[in-house]
Design a protein around this motif. Structure first.
Motif, PDB file in Angstrom:
ATOM      1  N   TYR A  90       0.826  -1.211   0.000  1.00 21.94           N
ATOM      2  CA  TYR A  90       0.000   0.000   0.000  1.00 21.94           C
ATOM      3  C   TYR A  90       0.861   1.262   0.000  1.00 21.94           C
ATOM      4  O   TYR A  90       0.455   2.305  -0.523  1.00 21.94           O
ATOM      5  CB  TYR A  90      -0.949  -0.013   1.206  1.00 21.94           C
ATOM      6  CG  TYR A  90      -2.100  -0.966   1.024  1.00 21.94           C
ATOM      7  CD1 TYR A  90      -3.141  -0.662   0.159  1.00 21.94           C
ATOM      8  CD2 TYR A  90      -2.129  -2.188   1.685  1.00 21.94           C
ATOM      9  CE1 TYR A  90      -4.198  -1.545  -0.035  1.00 21.94           C
ATOM     10  CE2 TYR A  90      -3.182  -3.084   1.502  1.00 21.94           C
ATOM     11  CZ  TYR A  90      -4.208  -2.745   0.630  1.00 21.94           C
ATOM     12  OH  TYR A  90      -5.250  -3.629   0.435  1.00 21.94           O
ATOM     13  N   GLY A  91       2.064   1.170   0.588  1.00 18.07           N
ATOM     14  CA  GLY A  91       2.969   2.310   0.576  1.00 18.07           C
ATOM     15  C   GLY A  91       3.417   2.687  -0.829  1.00 18.07           C
ATOM     16  O   GLY A  91       3.736   3.849  -1.095  1.00 18.07           O
ATOM     17  N   PHE A  92       3.421   1.707  -1.726  1.00 17.41           N
ATOM     18  CA  PHE A  92       3.816   1.945  -3.119  1.00 17.41           C
ATOM     19  C   PHE A  92       2.909   2.975  -3.789  1.00 17.41           C
ATOM     20  O   PHE A  92       3.331   3.684  -4.706  1.00 17.41           O
ATOM     21  CB  PHE A  92       3.772   0.626  -3.894  1.00 17.41           C
ATOM     22  CG  PHE A  92       4.147   0.743  -5.342  1.00 17.41           C
ATOM     23  CD1 PHE A  92       5.480   0.854  -5.727  1.00 17.41           C
ATOM     24  CD2 PHE A  92       3.169   0.767  -6.327  1.00 17.41           C
ATOM     25  CE1 PHE A  92       5.826   0.968  -7.070  1.00 17.41           C
ATOM     26  CE2 PHE A  92       3.501   0.886  -7.672  1.00 17.41           C
ATOM     27  CZ  PHE A  92       4.842   0.991  -8.039  1.00 17.41           C
ATOM     28  N   TYR A  93       1.664   3.102  -3.320  1.00 22.32           N
ATOM     29  CA  TYR A  93       0.686   3.999  -3.947  1.00 22.32           C
ATOM     30  C   TYR A  93       0.624   5.369  -3.264  1.00 22.32           C
ATOM     31  O   TYR A  93      -0.184   6.215  -3.657  1.00 22.32           O
ATOM     32  CB  TYR A  93      -0.700   3.357  -3.918  1.00 22.32           C
ATOM     33  CG  TYR A  93      -0.794   2.098  -4.750  1.00 22.32           C
ATOM     34  CD1 TYR A  93      -0.952   2.157  -6.133  1.00 22.32           C
ATOM     35  CD2 TYR A  93      -0.679   0.843  -4.151  1.00 22.32           C
ATOM     36  CE1 TYR A  93      -1.023   1.006  -6.897  1.00 22.32           C
ATOM     37  CE2 TYR A  93      -0.750  -0.322  -4.914  1.00 22.32           C
ATOM     38  CZ  TYR A  93      -0.918  -0.225  -6.287  1.00 22.32           C
ATOM     39  OH  TYR A  93      -0.973  -1.380  -7.048  1.00 22.32           O
ATOM     40  N   LEU A  94       1.466   5.588  -2.264  1.00 21.70           N
ATOM     41  CA  LEU A  94       1.449   6.856  -1.543  1.00 21.70           C
ATOM     42  C   LEU A  94       2.500   7.820  -2.088  1.00 21.70           C
ATOM     43  O   LEU A  94       3.437   7.427  -2.778  1.00 21.70           O
ATOM     44  CB  LEU A  94       1.699   6.622  -0.045  1.00 21.70           C
ATOM     45  CG  LEU A  94       0.688   5.727   0.686  1.00 21.70           C
ATOM     46  CD1 LEU A  94       1.051   5.629   2.156  1.00 21.70           C
ATOM     47  CD2 LEU A  94      -0.746   6.238   0.521  1.00 21.70           C
ATOM     48  N   GLU A  95       2.331   9.092  -1.760  1.00 22.22           N
ATOM     49  CA  GLU A  95       3.287  10.117  -2.151  1.00 22.22           C
ATOM     50  C   GLU A  95       4.626   9.865  -1.458  1.00 22.22           C
ATOM     51  O   GLU A  95       4.672   9.393  -0.323  1.00 22.22           O
ATOM     52  CB  GLU A  95       2.762  11.502  -1.748  1.00 22.22           C
ATOM     53  CG  GLU A  95       1.462  11.918  -2.418  1.00 22.22           C
ATOM     54  CD  GLU A  95       1.681  12.416  -3.834  1.00 22.22           C
ATOM     55  OE1 GLU A  95       2.848  12.720  -4.179  1.00 22.22           O
ATOM     56  OE2 GLU A  95       0.704  12.504  -4.592  1.00 22.22           O
ATOM     57  N   LEU A  96       5.717  10.239  -2.132  1.00 22.62           N
ATOM     58  CA  LEU A  96       7.050  10.058  -1.547  1.00 22.62           C
ATOM     59  C   LEU A  96       7.206  10.853  -0.255  1.00 22.62           C
ATOM     60  O   LEU A  96       7.834  10.394   0.703  1.00 22.62           O
ATOM     61  CB  LEU A  96       8.123  10.477  -2.548  1.00 22.62           C
ATOM     62  CG  LEU A  96       8.407   9.488  -3.693  1.00 22.62           C
ATOM     63  CD1 LEU A  96       9.449  10.076  -4.631  1.00 22.62           C
ATOM     64  CD2 LEU A  96       8.892   8.146  -3.131  1.00 22.62           C
ATOM     65  N   LYS A  97       6.628  12.041  -0.205  1.00 23.19           N
ATOM     66  CA  LYS A  97       6.748  12.856   1.002  1.00 23.19           C
ATOM     67  C   LYS A  97       5.980  12.229   2.166  1.00 23.19           C
ATOM     68  O   LYS A  97       6.381  12.384   3.327  1.00 23.19           O
ATOM     69  CB  LYS A  97       6.270  14.289   0.746  1.00 23.19           C
ATOM     70  CG  LYS A  97       4.871  14.418   0.197  1.00 23.19           C
ATOM     71  CD  LYS A  97       4.589  15.878  -0.156  1.00 23.19           C
ATOM     72  CE  LYS A  97       3.216  16.025  -0.804  1.00 23.19           C
ATOM     73  NZ  LYS A  97       2.936  17.432  -1.168  1.00 23.19           N
ATOM     74  N   THR A  98       4.902  11.513   1.869  1.00 24.17           N
ATOM     75  CA  THR A  98       4.179  10.786   2.916  1.00 24.17           C
ATOM     76  C   THR A  98       5.060   9.687   3.484  1.00 24.17           C
ATOM     77  O   THR A  98       5.131   9.483   4.698  1.00 24.17           O
ATOM     78  CB  THR A  98       2.880  10.171   2.354  1.00 24.17           C
ATOM     79  OG1 THR A  98       2.108  11.199   1.724  1.00 24.17           O
ATOM     80  CG2 THR A  98       2.068   9.515   3.455  1.00 24.17           C
ATOM     81  N   LEU A  99       5.746   8.984   2.604  1.00 28.29           N
ATOM     82  CA  LEU A  99       6.651   7.927   3.040  1.00 28.29           C
ATOM     83  C   LEU A  99       7.820   8.507   3.832  1.00 28.29           C
ATOM     84  O   LEU A  99       8.316   7.875   4.767  1.00 28.29           O
ATOM     85  CB  LEU A  99       7.157   7.143   1.831  1.00 28.29           C
ATOM     86  CG  LEU A  99       6.083   6.397   1.018  1.00 28.29           C
ATOM     87  CD1 LEU A  99       6.718   5.714  -0.186  1.00 28.29           C
ATOM     88  CD2 LEU A  99       5.353   5.376   1.892  1.00 28.29           C
ATOM     89  N   ALA A 100       8.251   9.721   3.465  1.00 26.27           N
ATOM     90  CA  ALA A 100       9.350  10.376   4.186  1.00 26.27           C
ATOM     91  C   ALA A 100       8.931  10.685   5.626  1.00 26.27           C
ATOM     92  O   ALA A 100       9.690  10.444   6.580  1.00 26.27           O
ATOM     93  CB  ALA A 100       9.774  11.650   3.470  1.00 26.27           C
ATOM     94  N   VAL A 101       7.708  11.199   5.789  1.00 28.02           N
ATOM     95  CA  VAL A 101       7.200  11.468   7.139  1.00 28.02           C
ATOM     96  C   VAL A 101       7.037  10.160   7.904  1.00 28.02           C
ATOM     97  O   VAL A 101       7.348  10.077   9.100  1.00 28.02           O
ATOM     98  CB  VAL A 101       5.862  12.233   7.075  1.00 28.02           C
ATOM     99  CG1 VAL A 101       5.280  12.417   8.474  1.00 28.02           C
ATOM    100  CG2 VAL A 101       6.051  13.584   6.416  1.00 28.02           C
ATOM    101  N   SER A 102       6.572   9.125   7.201  1.00 26.87           N
ATOM    102  CA  SER A 102       6.435   7.809   7.832  1.00 26.87           C
ATOM    103  C   SER A 102       7.779   7.289   8.313  1.00 26.87           C
ATOM    104  O   SER A 102       7.880   6.665   9.369  1.00 26.87           O
ATOM    105  CB  SER A 102       5.839   6.804   6.838  1.00 26.87           C
ATOM    106  OG  SER A 102       4.560   7.199   6.411  1.00 26.87           O
ATOM    107  N   LEU A 103       8.816   7.572   7.532  1.00 29.99           N
ATOM    108  CA  LEU A 103      10.165   7.134   7.909  1.00 29.99           C
ATOM    109  C   LEU A 103      10.608   7.812   9.201  1.00 29.99           C
ATOM    110  O   LEU A 103      11.224   7.169  10.063  1.00 29.99           O
ATOM    111  CB  LEU A 103      11.145   7.451   6.781  1.00 29.99           C
ATOM    112  CG  LEU A 103      12.604   7.051   7.027  1.00 29.99           C
ATOM    113  CD1 LEU A 103      12.711   5.541   7.230  1.00 29.99           C
ATOM    114  CD2 LEU A 103      13.485   7.496   5.863  1.00 29.99           C
ATOM    115  N   VAL A 104      10.290   9.097   9.338  1.00 30.11           N
ATOM    116  CA  VAL A 104      10.627   9.815  10.573  1.00 30.11           C
ATOM    117  C   VAL A 104       9.944   9.162  11.764  1.00 30.11           C
ATOM    118  O   VAL A 104      10.557   8.935  12.821  1.00 30.11           O
ATOM    119  CB  VAL A 104      10.227  11.303  10.471  1.00 30.11           C
ATOM    120  CG1 VAL A 104      10.420  12.009  11.809  1.00 30.11           C
ATOM    121  CG2 VAL A 104      11.034  11.996   9.392  1.00 30.11           C
TER     122      VAL A 104
END
Length: 272
Positions: A90-104
């Motif tokens: 599901y992360g594959f379909y999200l914005e890169l910046k969303t994944l960046a915040v998720s990484l934090v």
């Protein structure tokens, strides 16, 4: 009956219930932002919550007692891996910046469980008085900031207030857990019940719930139904905090208290 009890315990111990609570809070955010149900975001956060919580809960056991893991813990490991794969999907379909915040947020989760030095006790969780605020900040970030970032919404005063409300709500939600854990927590953790006493922590909880509710009136956009539901959920949460004690039932905090975000979502869907 034994099978149903084992199934229910797996539901709790594998973090499905707490992940549903996180999922509910994200959906609440979407409702308050006036946007449609976002399947990719909601499912990503749901599976990420299971993965993250199981990592925090079972990292030490899996690392140091891997060969002697009980069967149900092995099943939880397998289940967590499946959830990790689904999270990636599901992360594959999200914005890169969303994944960046998720990484934090993931790094915060990592540092919460993993020692920051050779001293195994030196984690964010064990830093004096920091535990509840790390959890509340992470939950507020995941359940408010991730939707805002994913939807490309402009940060405004209402969103900041929502973040603050969410932070306060999670701090209060943690109080029954901290009261329950008084008999286990070392004094160095400096939890709110340790610093204020049980009665003092409960009074603080009531004050924070009042603030949580009153902040809704400072928003530029809200609804009467939202205000009513927030009042109801503040009262219900206050009751759970008031009846919290050290010797509480096995599922008092782990199921009933963690059900409060799900109840909140149910009420919002009912009265919207």
């Amino acid at each position: 009956m034994s099978f149903l009890k084992q199934l229910f315990n797996f539901y709790i111990n594998s973090s499905i219930h707490v992940a549903l609570a996180v999922y509910a809070l994200v959906w609440i955010t979407l409702l308050k932002l006036g946007v449609d149900y976002n399947e990719n975001l909601l499912y990503f956060i749901f599976y990420a919550s299971i993965t993250g919580y199981n990592f925090v809960k079972y990292f030490g056991i899996a690392r140091f007692h891997h060969r002697r893991l009980a069967d149900y813990l092995k099943w939880i490991q397998v289940f967590s891996f499946i959830c990790f794969v689904l999270m990636c999907y599901y992360g594959f379909y999200l914005e890169l910046k969303t994944l960046a915040v998720s990484l934090v947020m993931s790094v915060l989760t990592f540092l919460y469980a993993i020692p920051l030095s050779s001293n195994r006790r030196f984690t964010l969780r064990n830093i004096n008085g920091l535990k509840v605020y790390v959890i509340a900040f992470t939950w507020a970030g995941v359940t408010v900031m991730l939707p805002v970032v994913e939807l490309n919404l402009e940060m405004n005063a209402d969103i900041v207030l929502m973040m603050l409300q969410r932070f306060l709500f999670i701090v209060v939600l943690m109080l029954p857990f901290e009261i329950r854990d008084l008999k286990y927590d070392t004094a160095s953790l400096a939890t709110l019940p340790q610093k204020l006493g049980i009665k003092g922590a409960k009074r603080l909880g009531v004050f924070l719930l009042a603030l949580f509710f009153v902040l809704e009136f400072f928003k530029d956009e809200t609804r009467l139904s939202y205000i009513f539901v927030m009042l109801v959920i503040a009262i219900i949460t206050g009751i759970f905090v008031a009846f919290s004690k050290v010797s509480q039932g096995k599922y008092y905090s782990a199921f009933w208290v963690e059900s409060l975000p799900i109840i909140w979502l149910g009420l919002l869907l009912l009265f919207r």
